[in-house]
Motif scaffolding. Structure first.
Motif, mmCIF file in Angstrom:
data_model
loop_
_atom_site.group_PDB
_atom_site.id
_atom_site.type_symbol
_atom_site.label_atom_id
_atom_site.label_comp_id
_atom_site.label_asym_id
_atom_site.label_seq_id
_atom_site.Cartn_x
_atom_site.Cartn_y
_atom_site.Cartn_z
ATOM 1 N N SER A 1 5.920 -4.538 14.898
ATOM 2 C CA SER A 1 6.642 -3.644 13.995
ATOM 3 C C SER A 1 6.090 -2.232 14.113
ATOM 4 O O SER A 1 5.020 -2.021 14.694
ATOM 5 C CB SER A 1 6.553 -4.146 12.560
ATOM 6 O OG SER A 1 5.249 -3.958 12.087
ATOM 7 N N THR B 1 10.510 -6.502 5.571
ATOM 8 C CA THR B 1 11.500 -5.639 6.223
ATOM 9 C C THR B 1 12.099 -6.352 7.431
ATOM 10 O O THR B 1 13.314 -6.356 7.631
ATOM 11 C CB THR B 1 10.819 -4.323 6.685
ATOM 12 O OG1 THR B 1 10.084 -3.778 5.591
ATOM 13 C CG2 THR B 1 11.844 -3.321 7.172
ATOM 14 N N GLY C 1 1.776 -5.711 4.422
ATOM 15 C CA GLY C 1 2.095 -4.370 4.902
ATOM 16 C C GLY C 1 2.435 -4.321 6.373
ATOM 17 O O GLY C 1 2.730 -3.250 6.929
ATOM 18 N N GLY D 1 5.001 -5.514 7.763
ATOM 19 C CA GLY D 1 6.435 -5.318 7.958
ATOM 20 C C GLY D 1 7.232 -6.612 7.936
ATOM 21 O O GLY D 1 8.379 -6.648 8.384
ATOM 22 N N GLN E 1 11.342 -7.565 -3.730
ATOM 23 C CA GLN E 1 11.563 -6.772 -2.502
ATOM 24 C C GLN E 1 12.439 -7.543 -1.504
ATOM 25 O O GLN E 1 13.327 -6.975 -0.882
ATOM 26 C CB GLN E 1 10.213 -6.441 -1.867
ATOM 27 C CG GLN E 1 10.298 -5.354 -0.801
ATOM 28 C CD GLN E 1 9.028 -5.291 0.039
ATOM 29 O OE1 GLN E 1 7.974 -5.781 -0.372
ATOM 30 N NE2 GLN E 1 9.136 -4.707 1.220
ATOM 31 N N ASP F 1 8.026 2.618 16.289
ATOM 32 C CA ASP F 1 8.627 3.947 16.312
ATOM 33 C C ASP F 1 7.531 4.992 16.089
ATOM 34 O O ASP F 1 6.364 4.666 15.929
ATOM 35 C CB ASP F 1 9.689 4.042 15.204
ATOM 36 C CG ASP F 1 9.186 3.493 13.868
ATOM 37 O OD1 ASP F 1 8.655 2.376 13.865
ATOM 38 O OD2 ASP F 1 9.313 4.190 12.851
ATOM 39 N N SER G 1 10.294 -3.890 16.244
ATOM 40 C CA SER G 1 10.857 -3.267 15.051
ATOM 41 C C SER G 1 10.570 -1.779 15.160
ATOM 42 O O SER G 1 9.432 -1.376 15.370
ATOM 43 C CB SER G 1 10.114 -3.847 13.842
ATOM 44 O OG SER G 1 10.981 -4.220 12.836
ATOM 45 N N THR G 2 11.620 -0.979 15.007
ATOM 46 C CA THR G 2 11.437 0.434 15.358
ATOM 47 C C THR G 2 11.858 1.409 14.258
ATOM 48 O O THR G 2 12.323 2.495 14.543
ATOM 49 C CB THR G 2 12.262 0.764 16.621
ATOM 50 O OG1 THR G 2 13.627 0.368 16.366
ATOM 51 C CG2 THR G 2 11.745 0.023 17.842
HETATM 52 P P1 GDP Z 1 5.047 -6.911 4.340
HETATM 53 O O1 GDP Z 1 3.988 -6.682 3.298
HETATM 54 O O2 GDP Z 1 4.470 -7.501 5.593
HETATM 55 O O3 GDP Z 1 6.226 -7.667 3.835
HETATM 56 O O4 GDP Z 1 5.554 -5.449 4.809
HETATM 57 P P2 GDP Z 1 6.838 -4.630 4.375
HETATM 58 O O5 GDP Z 1 8.059 -5.183 5.010
HETATM 59 O O6 GDP Z 1 6.848 -4.457 2.902
HETATM 60 O O7 GDP Z 1 6.548 -3.240 5.087
HETATM 61 C C1 GDP Z 1 5.478 -2.386 4.711
HETATM 62 C C2 GDP Z 1 5.915 -0.933 4.891
HETATM 63 O O8 GDP Z 1 6.177 -0.654 6.256
HETATM 64 C C3 GDP Z 1 7.191 -0.578 4.146
HETATM 65 O O9 GDP Z 1 7.039 0.710 3.609
HETATM 66 C C4 GDP Z 1 8.266 -0.588 5.238
HETATM 67 O O10 GDP Z 1 9.326 0.290 4.939
HETATM 68 C C5 GDP Z 1 7.472 -0.123 6.441
HETATM 69 N N1 GDP Z 1 8.027 -0.649 7.709
HETATM 70 C C6 GDP Z 1 8.343 -1.935 8.010
HETATM 71 N N2 GDP Z 1 8.767 -2.045 9.296
HETATM 72 C C7 GDP Z 1 8.733 -0.783 9.815
HETATM 73 C C8 GDP Z 1 9.039 -0.234 11.119
HETATM 74 O O11 GDP Z 1 9.441 -0.914 12.068
HETATM 75 N N3 GDP Z 1 8.852 1.116 11.266
HETATM 76 C C9 GDP Z 1 8.409 1.904 10.235
HETATM 77 N N4 GDP Z 1 8.243 3.211 10.486
HETATM 78 N N5 GDP Z 1 8.090 1.410 9.034
HETATM 79 C C10 GDP Z 1 8.253 0.090 8.809
#
Ligand code: GDP
Length: 300
Positions: A252, A117, A112, A114, A148, A255, A278-279
C-alpha cells in the motif's frame, strides 16, 4: 532516503557510464555492481536482499553471456532487469478464487498499513468484475475500526457484516466465522475479512490473526504492508509470515514518495508474491501488481 524516482535516476546514470564502454573488464563490472548496490541501499532495500541480488548480477555479468554479447553493457542492463523481475515474483500472480464459493480472503497487517482502505478498494474492484463481496469487520481492537469499514463499504457500494455496537468487545474469531456463514446464506461469492492490527508486531495480535485463519480456512491471506516503512519491511513481513503465514502481499501507499525498497525486500525475503499495489487514498487507486512493470519503473 531515496524514492523510486531517485533509484531510477541513479541506475540510469550508472548504466549510462557503462554504455560508453565496449568490452567490459571485471573492474567495469565491479564498479557497476557497486553502484547498483549503493543505489538499492539508498532506496531502503534490505541489506540481505541487496547482497543476494548484486551477487547474482555480478556472477552473470562476468559470465559468458556478456562476453559473447555484441553489446556487453546492454546485456548487463538486461540482466539487472531480469533479476529484478525474478525477485519481484516473475509472473503476475492473480487473486485465487475458491472452486466452491464463497472465496474467503483474510487481511492481515500492522495498524495503519492500509487494510481497511484496501478492503474497500478490493470490494469495489471485485464488484466491477461482477462479484458480490461481503466485507466482514473482525477488527474489534480499534474503537473506530468497525465504523470505518462500514463507511468504506458504503463508498464501495458493498455489503458489510459487523457486530452490533454496544455488545461489548466481542470475539473477532466468532465474528469472522459468522461473517463467512452469512455470506454463504446470502450468496455473496467473496468474503473479505478485515482483522485487527497493532502499531508494532506483538504476540497477541499474531495469535488472534492465526486463530481467525484457522477458524475460516481462507483461500487467500493477504498481508498488507505500507511501502513507506523502508528497512522495517523485512522484520514485519517475516513476523507475519511466521505468525500467520500469508499467501500474497499487498503493497500500500505506493504513491507519492514511496521507497522502492519494501517491494523488493518483502517479495525476496518471504518468497510470497505481491498481488496488488495500492496507490492512493481513493477507492479506485488499486492495481494488479506486475513484476515486469515494477522493474521498468525502477530502471527507466
Ligand atoms: P488499517 O489500520 O490497516 O486499516 O489502515 P487504514 O486503511 O485505516 O489506512 C491508514 C491510513 O492510510 C488512512 O489515512 C488511509 O487513508 C491511508 N491510506 C491507505 N492506503 C493508502 C494508499 O494506498 N496511499 C495513500 N497515500 N494513503 C493510503
Amino acid at each position: 532516503m531515496a524514492t523510486f524516482g531517485t533509484l531510477s535516476d541513479r541506475l540510469t546514470e550508472t548504466f549510462r557510464n557503462l554504455r560508453t564502454k565496449g568490452k567490459l573488464t571485471p573492474a567495469d563490472v565491479d564498479g557497476t555492481v557497486r553502484e547498483i548496490r549503493r543505489a538499492l541501499l539508498d532506496a531502503d532495500v534490505a541489506l540481505v536482499v541487496v547482497k543476494e541480488f548484486t551477487a547474482k548480477v555480478r556472477e552473470r555479468a562476468l559470465g559468458d553471456e556478456v562476453n559473447r554479447a555484441l553489446n556487453p553493457a546492454q546485456q548487463v542492463v538486461q540482466i539487472v532487469n531480469e533479476e529484478l523481475i525474478a525477485i519481484l515474483g516473475g509472473q503476475q500472480r492473480r487473486l485465487q478464487f475458491a472452486k466452491n464459493p464463497p472465496t474467503v480472503i483474510m487481511l492481515a497487517g500492522l495498524q495503519g498499513s492500509g487494510k481497511t482502505t484496501f478492503a474497500g478498494k478490493l470490494a469495489k474492484m471485485l464488484e466491477k468484475d461482477g462479484h458480490t463481496p461481503l466485507l466482514v469487520a473482525a477488527d474489534l481492537q480499534r474503537p473506530n475500526a468497525v465504523n470505518q469499514l462500514q463507511v468504506v463499504a458504503g463508498q464501495a457500494g458493498a455489503a458489510v457484516y459487523a457486530p452490533q455496537p454496544g455488545n461489548g468487545i466481542g470475539n473477532p474469531v466468532q465474528v469472522a466465522r459468522d461473517g463467512v456463514e452469512v455470506a454463504r446464506r446470502q450468496q455473496h461469492d467473496v468474503v473479505i475479512i478485515d482483522t485487527a492490527g497493532r502499531l508494532g508486531v506483538d504476540a497477541d495480535l499474531m495469535k488472534q490473526a492465526a486463530d481467525i485463519r484457522r477458524a475460516v480456512d481462507p483461500d487467500e491471506v493477504l498481508f498488507v504492508i505500507d511501502a513507506m516503512i523502508g528497512q522495517d519491511a523485512v522484520n514485519t513481513a517475516k513476523a507475519f509470515q511466521d505468525g500467520v503465514d500469508f499467501t500474497g502481499v499487498v503493497l500500500s501507499k505506493l504513491d507519492g514518495d514511496a521507497r522502492g525498497g519494501a517491494a523488493l525486500s518483502v517479495a525476496s525475503v518471504t518468497g510470497r508474491p505481491i498481488v496488488f499495489a495500492s496507490t492512493g487514498e481513493g477507492l479506485d487507486d488499486l492495481e494488479a501488481f506486475h513484476p515486469d512493470r515494477m522493474a521498468s519503473r525502477i530502471l527507466d
